[in-house]
Write a protein that holds these residues in place. Structure first.
Motif, short mmCIF file in Angstrom:
data_model
loop_
_atom_site.label_atom_id
_atom_site.label_comp_id
_atom_site.label_asym_id
_atom_site.label_seq_id
_atom_site.Cartn_x
_atom_site.Cartn_y
_atom_site.Cartn_z
N ASP A 233 0.94 -1.32 0.11
CA ASP A 233 0.02 -0.09 0.02
C ASP A 233 0.91 1.16 0.11
OD1 ASP A 233 -2.07 1.80 0.09
OD2 ASP A 233 -2.38 1.54 2.37
N PRO A 234 1.40 1.56 -1.22
CA PRO A 234 2.18 2.79 -1.09
C PRO A 234 1.95 4.09 -0.67
CG PRO A 234 1.56 2.09 -3.40
CD PRO A 234 1.08 1.13 -2.64
N ARG B 107 4.32 -11.73 -1.77
CA ARG B 107 4.09 -11.92 -3.23
C ARG B 107 3.29 -10.74 -3.86
NH1 ARG B 107 5.00 -16.41 -4.92
NH2 ARG B 107 5.08 -16.93 -7.07
N PHE B 108 4.19 -10.15 -4.79
CA PHE B 108 3.80 -9.35 -5.90
C PHE B 108 3.33 -9.67 -7.20
CE2 PHE B 108 3.87 -4.79 -7.37
CZ PHE B 108 2.83 -4.07 -6.88
N THR C 50 3.32 7.23 -11.45
CA THR C 50 3.72 5.83 -11.83
C THR C 50 3.16 4.83 -10.90
OG1 THR C 50 6.11 6.40 -12.41
CG2 THR C 50 5.56 4.08 -11.84
N LEU C 51 2.22 3.82 -11.65
CA LEU C 51 1.41 2.96 -11.13
C LEU C 51 2.23 2.04 -10.24
CD1 LEU C 51 -1.50 2.13 -13.26
CD2 LEU C 51 -1.64 3.20 -11.14
N LEU D 65 -3.86 -5.40 -6.67
CA LEU D 65 -2.70 -4.65 -6.01
C LEU D 65 -2.51 -3.38 -6.53
CD1 LEU D 65 -0.34 -7.67 -5.50
CD2 LEU D 65 -1.69 -6.55 -3.61
N THR D 66 -3.09 -2.98 -7.50
CA THR D 66 -2.78 -1.58 -8.21
C THR D 66 -3.47 -0.54 -7.19
OG1 THR D 66 -2.88 -2.53 -10.27
CG2 THR D 66 -3.37 -0.41 -10.18
#
Length: 127
Positions: A21-22, A41-42, A105-106, A115-116
């Motif tokens: 969660d940036p 995991r990403f 940037t995504l 996760l986006t």
């Protein structure tokens, strides 16, 4: 009045409860400094037009590439060139990672997934 300082690790603990969660720490010219806790995991993804830099503040992570893996520990830095497919993941529980990339940037680059994070929150100074 001088700018307000921010202790990134303190603010992450106070404000970020989910992995991947940036949050935006600051805008620096045309770039953004972001921070996130990483999980196990990403998504595989790339950024076609943007380089992406990683600096580990706490814990350990791995960046998987199609032709190998790079492990990073506290204080380690790596820049992933634009167009290079990669997949970050935690090697320790909830490592804290700073990312530097062009504004907008995504986090999942060319991968569209759950996760986006299209509109990251801002890390706030203070309590």
């Amino acid at each position: 009045m001088p700018p307000e300082k921010l202790n990134i690790l303190d603010r992450v603990e106070a404000q970020i409860s989910q992995v991947f969660d940036p949050h935006i720490v600051a805008d620096v010219n045309d770039a953004q400094i972001k921070v996130a806790k990483f999980g196990p995991r990403f998504d595989w993804h790339s950024h076609g037009s943007e380089d992406e830099a990683f600096l580990v503040l706490r814990g350990r992570i791995a960046l998987d590439f199609r032709d190998g893996v790079v492990e990073l520990g506290e204080g380690d830095f790596l820049c992933v060139p634009r167009g290079v497919e990669h997949r970050p993941r935690a090697l320790t529980p909830e490592p804290v990672v700073v990312m530097v990339e062009p504004a907008g940037t995504l986090n999942t680059g060319d991968a569209d997934s759950v996760l986006t994070v299209a509109a990251p929150k801002r890390l706030r100074a203070g309590g």
